[in-house]
Design a protein around this motif. Structure first.
Motif, PDB file in Angstrom:
ATOM      1  N   TYR A 192      17.231 -11.126  27.231  1.00 57.23           N
ATOM      2  CA  TYR A 192      17.678 -12.417  26.705  1.00 57.23           C
ATOM      3  C   TYR A 192      18.043 -13.289  27.896  1.00 57.23           C
ATOM      4  O   TYR A 192      18.761 -12.852  28.800  1.00 57.23           O
ATOM      5  N   LEU A 232      10.562 -10.561  26.402  1.00 59.06           N
ATOM      6  CA  LEU A 232      11.651 -11.483  26.095  1.00 59.06           C
ATOM      7  C   LEU A 232      11.992 -11.384  24.613  1.00 59.06           C
ATOM      8  O   LEU A 232      11.135 -11.573  23.749  1.00 59.06           O
ATOM      9  N   ALA A 235      16.103 -16.522  23.936  1.00 61.80           N
ATOM     10  CA  ALA A 235      16.593 -17.325  25.047  1.00 61.80           C
ATOM     11  C   ALA A 235      17.336 -18.536  24.508  1.00 61.80           C
ATOM     12  O   ALA A 235      17.207 -18.900  23.331  1.00 61.80           O
ATOM     13  N   ALA A 265       7.620 -15.568  28.089  1.00 66.88           N
ATOM     14  CA  ALA A 265       7.548 -14.771  26.864  1.00 66.88           C
ATOM     15  C   ALA A 265       6.117 -14.340  26.564  1.00 66.88           C
ATOM     16  O   ALA A 265       5.855 -13.206  26.170  1.00 66.88           O
TER      17      ALA A 265
END
Length: 270
Positions: A192, A232, A235, A265
């Motif tokens: 994150y 990922l 975020a 990502a």
């Protein structure tokens, strides 16, 4: 045909937990305007392009009421985004929303590793009587066990209380003195990323409520992001204050960071 990776924007227009200046509630609209402006194109620095190599969709702004009930709404939206197959990218708003956003990711993916860019550690146990303050989200995250590891980059306002909190939670702080991107570890996933725009030097990001000289350059932030290889999970980009921005400089920077996080990502798709 294999579906393109999809990153989904979630606007969180709230600044009720800001401690000094209001204004970040206006940020999601400002970031979107800069992101889709004809002044630039949809290419990222690694050569990927929005709409060609990955999709960037938008869930719109959440109807936040600036009460504690907002946290559940944010967490649910993030969890729903992940369930739909997307990677959620939250547009703040102030930094308080990182706690419910990470809670939503945790509900879907379990404990995360957090890479946090900021001038401030945001580890206060209770800032000015408000445990939901934008100065406290990472204390809430760590005490709830939502993250297995927290690495903070850009910190240059570490007081005694936050130093004690960092030691209590095992936070890893990469010092700004003699900073180079290679000092930031390459982290394991699920990852994150939280970017408070005041982590970047105010010479490059003036549109924030708490400018702190001596910060990261944009190029250093991008270099750190480029080195990360983990999938990922989510975020956020927070703390743009359009009231203090000049010629949309910080909004344009936030839009670039949207593109680069989305590219990360897609590149690290697990």
């Amino acid at each position: 045909m294999t579906a393109l990776p999809r990153i989904e924007l979630i606007g969180c227009p709230s600044d009720v937990n800001s401690s000094f200046e209001r204004g970040p509630a206006q940020a999601p609209a400002a970031i979107r305007e800069a992101l889709w402006s004809d002044r630039g194109n949809l290419a990222c620095e690694d050569g990927q392009e929005i709409g060609v190599d990955f999709e960037l969709t938008d869930r719109g702004d959440l109807p936040l009421n600036e009460t504690a009930a907002d946290d559940a709404m944010i967490a649910a939206a993030v969890q729903s985004s992940i369930a739909s197959g997307a990677v959620p990218l939250v547009l703040g708003g102030d930094h308080a929303m990182s706690h419910p956003a990470v809670r939503g990711v945790h509900a879907a993916s379990g404990p995360v590793t957090i890479l946090h860019f900021d001038a401030h550690p945001d580890l206060y146990d209770d800032f000015e009587g408000n445990p939901r303050s934008h100065a406290s989200p990472f204390a809430r995250i760590m005490e709830a066990g939502l993250a297995r590891r927290l690495v903070q980059v850009g910190i240059r306002t570490l007081n005694r209380h936050c130093r004690d909190q960092a030691e209590r939670f095992g936070v890893e702080i990469v010092p700004m003195a003699d900073f180079t991107p290679v000092r930031v570890p390459v982290l394991e996933g699920p990852l994150y990323i939280s970017i408070d725009l005041d982590g970047i030097d105010p010479a490059e990001a003036p549109g924030v409520s708490h400018p702190e000289p001596g910060g990261l350059t944009v190029r250093e932030v991008l270099a750190v992001l480029r080195r990360q290889t983990a999938p990922l999970a989510g975020a956020d980009i927070v703390e743009l204050n359009p009231r203090f921005d000049h010629n949309q400089r910080t909004a344009i920077l936030a839009a670039k960071l949207v593109r680069e996080i989305a590219a990360l990502a897609a590149r690290n798709r697990g």
